[in-house]
Design a protein around this motif. Structure first.
Motif, mmCIF file in Angstrom:
data_model
loop_
_atom_site.group_PDB
_atom_site.id
_atom_site.type_symbol
_atom_site.label_atom_id
_atom_site.label_comp_id
_atom_site.label_asym_id
_atom_site.label_seq_id
_atom_site.Cartn_x
_atom_site.Cartn_y
_atom_site.Cartn_z
ATOM 1 N N ASN A 84 0.768 -1.352 0.103
ATOM 2 C CA ASN A 84 0.026 -0.042 -0.067
ATOM 3 C C ASN A 84 0.878 1.186 0.068
ATOM 4 O O ASN A 84 0.338 2.257 -0.701
ATOM 5 C CB ASN A 84 -1.092 0.020 1.302
ATOM 6 C CG ASN A 84 -1.897 -1.306 0.986
ATOM 7 O OD1 ASN A 84 -1.752 -1.799 0.056
ATOM 8 N ND2 ASN A 84 -3.058 -1.331 2.145
ATOM 9 N N VAL A 85 1.901 1.287 0.552
ATOM 10 C CA VAL A 85 2.786 2.600 0.735
ATOM 11 C C VAL A 85 3.915 2.427 -0.408
ATOM 12 O O VAL A 85 4.004 3.262 -1.343
ATOM 13 C CB VAL A 85 3.663 2.635 2.191
ATOM 14 C CG1 VAL A 85 4.098 4.059 2.181
ATOM 15 C CG2 VAL A 85 2.403 2.684 3.287
ATOM 16 N N THR B 250 2.461 2.166 -3.957
ATOM 17 C CA THR B 250 1.778 3.182 -4.353
ATOM 18 C C THR B 250 2.997 4.398 -4.815
ATOM 19 O O THR B 250 2.919 4.879 -5.963
ATOM 20 C CB THR B 250 1.072 3.901 -3.275
ATOM 21 O OG1 THR B 250 -0.162 3.151 -3.059
ATOM 22 C CG2 THR B 250 0.544 5.174 -3.680
ATOM 23 N N MET B 251 4.006 4.221 -3.890
ATOM 24 C CA MET B 251 5.249 5.215 -4.319
ATOM 25 C C MET B 251 5.924 4.813 -5.553
ATOM 26 O O MET B 251 6.168 5.780 -6.270
ATOM 27 C CB MET B 251 6.396 5.046 -3.138
ATOM 28 C CG MET B 251 5.998 5.355 -1.805
ATOM 29 S SD MET B 251 6.235 7.139 -1.779
ATOM 30 C CE MET B 251 7.838 7.642 -2.211
ATOM 31 N N HIS C 9 -6.015 7.945 -7.007
ATOM 32 C CA HIS C 9 -5.816 7.007 -5.949
ATOM 33 C C HIS C 9 -7.136 6.479 -5.408
ATOM 34 O O HIS C 9 -7.763 7.546 -4.666
ATOM 35 C CB HIS C 9 -4.859 7.605 -5.082
ATOM 36 C CG HIS C 9 -4.368 6.510 -3.799
ATOM 37 N ND1 HIS C 9 -4.415 6.828 -2.477
ATOM 38 C CD2 HIS C 9 -4.092 5.245 -3.858
ATOM 39 C CE1 HIS C 9 -4.062 5.672 -2.020
ATOM 40 N NE2 HIS C 9 -3.731 4.852 -2.895
ATOM 41 N N SER D 114 -9.092 5.411 -2.266
ATOM 42 C CA SER D 114 -8.738 4.975 -0.878
ATOM 43 C C SER D 114 -10.080 4.887 0.005
ATOM 44 O O SER D 114 -11.009 4.698 -0.805
ATOM 45 C CB SER D 114 -7.974 6.205 -0.229
ATOM 46 O OG SER D 114 -7.394 5.678 0.913
ATOM 47 N N SER E 5 -1.705 2.312 6.551
ATOM 48 C CA SER E 5 -1.218 2.330 5.334
ATOM 49 C C SER E 5 -1.812 2.914 4.165
ATOM 50 O O SER E 5 -1.123 3.814 3.334
ATOM 51 C CB SER E 5 -0.713 0.704 4.899
ATOM 52 O OG SER E 5 -1.990 0.276 4.656
ATOM 53 N N LYS E 6 -3.120 3.042 4.195
ATOM 54 C CA LYS E 6 -3.853 3.729 3.172
ATOM 55 C C LYS E 6 -3.683 5.331 3.288
ATOM 56 O O LYS E 6 -3.510 6.269 2.524
ATOM 57 C CB LYS E 6 -5.317 3.133 3.360
ATOM 58 C CG LYS E 6 -5.720 2.031 2.601
ATOM 59 C CD LYS E 6 -5.210 1.769 1.378
ATOM 60 C CE LYS E 6 -6.245 2.233 0.217
ATOM 61 N NZ LYS E 6 -5.671 1.929 -1.197
ATOM 62 N N SER F 56 -0.345 6.535 2.167
ATOM 63 C CA SER F 56 -0.174 6.285 0.537
ATOM 64 C C SER F 56 -1.175 7.646 0.166
ATOM 65 O O SER F 56 -0.680 8.376 -0.811
ATOM 66 C CB SER F 56 -0.893 5.273 0.010
ATOM 67 O OG SER F 56 -2.039 4.785 0.408
#
Ligand code: NAD
Ligand code: TYD
Length: 352
Positions: free
Chosen positions: A102-103, A106-107, A128, A130, A159-160, A163
């Motif tokens: 999730n992090v 996404t990065m 995104h 979420s 974690s969401k 992100s």
């Protein structure tokens, strides 16, 4: 032809979004990128698999060189990012998996988009998808709005939230064109039977206990998944750059009331005497850090983009139950693990 990347399109919500985009937009080529984790199931989108404007790519968003190469090859015009580890209970036992996908995942997508769009951001869009869980828990009153402070409680929601912050930061720092939505609990066909509604449907079919956490008074705001897919379509095409929208069903239910309603519908559909399924309700130990209540104020997306849910809860739940009863093979394949071989059958042996 625009090239659009949808991540997580073999999962629950992603499969509905992929289906909608493939069918509604023949002028787009849709690339569905999915790692096919336990939650990914190509049977969810078997109906559009052979569409001329659709390509499935098996791959992991955590793998940065792979993501960079994919973006360099296809030069996507837009990204709808849904791939995630999505189950709160799993995040409690394995939080690091949630940070990775999730992090970091996404990065990696943000970095790849920034690189290919650096000279031409106009007309591009990173969306995104979420959750409302980033806002933490409400008490008995109030609703989450787009300005509610983030206050995540579970490793999943943390974690969401993280992100989401990176998406915004890339917008501010590098001018990346983004939109972001935070949605309430979805339900509907193709929902993995670890989440409340499909798990309980499956357990009722098989006469297994229905494990209600704590006192069952926890409250969620439920939205039919196809209504979410419509909202995602609208936000992707009409949402204001660098803006965020809350999406919800205006449909709050305490878990125990929902479970009792589900039991009534299942008794009717299965031709069992009234009250049979409710006997399976079993109160079990509570989830640690269990958020009491989520509820979304979806006024902004309603007023600015004209979206509102089209399916009532009674209708949506009945459609969902009918779908699971008509698709018990899907459910059996998921619970037995047989679905995992679909990719090999359909893709790996195709060229041989
Ligand atoms: P899901 O668990 O059903 O599907 C997730 C998909 O992502 C799966 O197909 C899985 O194979 C894929 N995936 C997981 N890790 C990956 C990785 N490292 N690389 C590539 N693919 C990977 O999830 P869902 O319920 O459909 O949720 C989709 C998105 O919507 C998530 O971002 C979730 O946070 C968000 N969301 C979900 C809900 C809900 O009620 N389910 C509500 C609001 C927001
Ligand atoms: P879930 O479907 O896991 O979604 P989320 O945690 O993201 O809201 O759970 C919905 C609600 O149902 C939540 O309050 C936890 C509860 N729940 C149970 O009581 N028993 C269960 O077996 C599950 C999976 C959830």
């Amino acid at each position: 032809m625009k090239k659009i990347l949808i991540t997580g399109g073999a999962g629950f919500i992603g499969s509905h979004v992929v289906r909608r985009f493939v069918n509604q937009y023949p002028n787009y080529h849709i690339f569905n990128l999915d790692a096919l984790t336990y939650a990914g199931n190509l049977e969810n989108i078997a109906d559009i698999e052979k569409a001329p404007n659709y390509t499935f790519v098996k791959g992991d968003i955590v793998d940065a060189p792979f993501i960079d190469a994919l973006f360099a090859e296809h030069q996507f015009d837009g990204v709808l990012h849904l791939a995630a580890e999505s189950h709160v209970d799993r995040s409690i036992t394995d939080p690091l998996a949630f940070v990775k996908t999730n992090v970091i995942g996404t990065m990696n997508l943000l970095n790849a988009a920034k690189t290919i769009w650096k000279d031409q951001m106009e007309g591009k869009r990173f969306y995104h998808i979420s959750t409302d869980e980033v806002y933490g828990s409400l008490g008995a009153e109030g609703l989450f709005t787009e300005t509610t402070a983030y206050d995540p409680n579970s490793p999943y929601s943390a974690s969401k939230a993280s992100s989401d912050h990176f998406v915004r930061a890339y917008g501010e720092t590098y001018g990346l064109p983004y939109v972001l939505t935070n949605c309430s609990n979805n339900y509907g066909p193709f929902h993995f039977p670890e989440k409340l509604i499909p798990l309980f449907i499956n357990n009722i079919i098989h006469n297994k206990p229905l494990p209600v956490y704590g006192d069952g008074k926890y409250t969620r705001d439920w939205l039919f998944v196809e209504d979410h897919a419509v909202a995602i379509d609208l936000v992707f095409h009409k949402g204001v750059n660098h803006d965020t929208y809350n999406i919800g069903g205006f449909n709050e239910w305490q878990n125990i009331d929902l479970v009792k309603l589900l039991c009534r519908i299942m008794d009717e559909k299965l031709g069992r005497p009234a009250g049979t399924s409710a006997q399976l309700i079993t109160y079990v130990k509570d989830r640690p850090g269990h958020d009491l209540r989520y509820a979304i104020d979806a006024t902004k997306i309603n007023q600015e983009l004209g979206w509102k849910p089209s399916v009532t809860f009674e209708e949506g739940l009945e459609r969902t139950v009918n779908w699971y009863l008509d698709n018990q093979k899907w459910l059996d394949n998921v619970t037995s693990g047989a679905y995992a071989s679909y990719y090999e059958k359909q893709y790996e042996n195709r060229d041989s």
